[in-house]
Scaffold this active site. Structure first.
Site, PDB file in Angstrom:
ATOM      1  N   ASP A  39      47.595  31.624  28.011  1.00  0.00           N
ATOM      2  CA  ASP A  39      46.226  31.505  28.502  1.00  0.00           C
ATOM      3  C   ASP A  39      46.003  30.108  29.072  1.00  0.00           C
ATOM      4  OD1 ASP A  39      43.402  31.409  28.742  1.00  0.00           O
ATOM      5  OD2 ASP A  39      43.150  32.748  27.021  1.00  0.00           O
ATOM      6  N   GLN A  96      46.382  30.486  40.689  1.00  0.00           N
ATOM      7  CA  GLN A  96      45.621  31.672  41.070  1.00  0.00           C
ATOM      8  C   GLN A  96      44.836  32.254  39.892  1.00  0.00           C
ATOM      9  OE1 GLN A  96      45.903  32.399  44.410  1.00  0.00           O
ATOM     10  NE2 GLN A  96      47.337  30.664  44.464  1.00  0.00           N
ATOM     11  N   TYR A 155      30.379  32.752  39.538  1.00  0.00           N
ATOM     12  CA  TYR A 155      31.733  32.725  40.094  1.00  0.00           C
ATOM     13  C   TYR A 155      31.855  31.662  41.185  1.00  0.00           C
ATOM     14  CZ  TYR A 155      35.784  34.127  42.873  1.00  0.00           C
ATOM     15  OH  TYR A 155      36.966  34.112  43.577  1.00  0.00           O
ATOM     16  N   ARG A 203      32.350  41.114  56.529  1.00  0.00           N
ATOM     17  CA  ARG A 203      33.317  40.285  55.818  1.00  0.00           C
ATOM     18  C   ARG A 203      34.496  39.957  56.735  1.00  0.00           C
ATOM     19  NH1 ARG A 203      29.596  39.648  53.171  1.00  0.00           N
ATOM     20  NH2 ARG A 203      29.210  40.181  50.967  1.00  0.00           N
TER      21      ARG A 203
END
Length: 325
Positions: free
Chosen positions: A67, A87, A155, A223
């Site tokens: 983790d 990532q 986010y 998008r």
């Protein structure tokens, strides 16, 4: 710590955090194909074991199950690695609105742990994933670095924090950081399941099952959909980014616009399936339009995306046909 601006050499070590995820596993595959030694760090909270299973027999591949919220784990993972491609993160704007504390913990503190480990272990480059969501409520198009608005989701805030930490780590410690602002990446291995699945795999999955895909809003949101092979190229270019690119962040996209209604039509035509879409409410935290100016990445990284939307979507649909059959 390396300060060269030369080419990344095959045989060098690359750590890919989140390497069992959609983008991460595509990067692992590409790096192995180019002769790198690749170490993957993933806790499989969102990544999938089947994404890395084909790489396990390769002697140049190593998997660490761990983790990014553990600094010790990050220090172990960065040991002996020349490059870090970070990532690991939880995606999805709607889920971040539902779980802001989890996003702060994983995306912000996790990124800082990996960055600190890369610094201590002397990485030659720290390349990390940012997001077009950092442009927030700024309406200007195309999106251009330096013209950011106020972020409108947890986010997006975690990605903005990552960019600021990377700028600081370059300025304070000399760590060669390069940020890549991904624009709506799609392609093989993107998970079509779950309430937070991205729009392209959701549309494909629904249409293959003869079901009506749900379009959030009236279909006019647009998008800059970016095929994953372009993201792979950007990461490779960033490994050899010159010093003037360090501490900076770059838009990574193809540089086009597709509305959600146009997306539905392209996918329906490619599949030969016509089930009229259903329209739902627009999602909280979603920006109406994204369209990237990729001039800075072209100039400073040598980024030259080769896959346009239609070529990428055909490759992606072929993969889903095979895997969802």
């Amino acid at each position: 710590m390396g300060t060269d601006g030369g080419q990344a050499a095959p045989g060098a070590g690359v750590l890919v955090t989140g390497g069992a995820g959609f983008i991460g596993s595509n990067l692992v595959e590409a790096f192995l194909e180019r002769g790198f030694r690749v170490r993957c760090l993933d806790d499989f909270s969102t990544g999938k074991r089947e994404n890395v299973a084909p790489f396990l027999p390769n002697p140049r591949f190593e998997l660490i199950e761990g983790d990014v919220r553990s600094l010790d784990t990050c220090l172990t993972a960065c040991q002996g690695m020349d490059y870090v491609s970070h990532q690991a993160a939880w995606g999805s704007v709607p889920r971040s609105i539902a779980m802001p504390l989890q996003y702060e913990d994983i995306n912000t503190r996790g990124t800082l742990n990996v960055m600190e480990a890369a610094r201590r272990r002397g990485a030659r480059r720290f390349v990390y994933a940012s997001s077009s969501s950092v442009y927030g409520d700024d309406p200007r198009l195309p999106k251009k670095e330096g013209q950011e608005g106020r972020v409108i989701s947890p986010y997006a805030l975690t990605k903005r924090c990552a960019e600021e930490y990377a700028r600081l780590y370059k300025g304070l410690y000399g760590l060669p950081t390069v940020g890549l602002r991904y624009f709506n990446v799609f392609g093989r291995r993107q998970d079509p399941k779950g309430q937070y699945a991205a729009v392209i795999p959701r549309f494909v999955k629904a249409l293959l099952a003869g079901e009506a895909p749900v379009i959030n809003g009236d279909g006019s949101y647009s998008r800059d959909f970016t095929y994953v092979a372009n993201v792979v190229q950007a990461n490779l270019k960033a490994f050899s980014a010159p010093p003037e690119a360090w501490g900076r962040v770059f838009n990574i996209a193809y540089g086009g616009r597709v509305t959600l209604l146009e997306l539905y039509n392209v996918i329906a035509d490619a599949l030969g399936v016509r089930v009229p879409p259903r329209f739902g409410p627009a999602r909280a935290g979603d920006i109406p339009h994204s369209f990237a100016d990729i001039g800075a990445a072209r100039e400073m990284l040598g980024y030259a995306p080769e896959w346009d939307f239609r070529r990428g979507i055909m490759d992606t649909i072929a993969w889903y046909r095979e895997t969802l059959a």
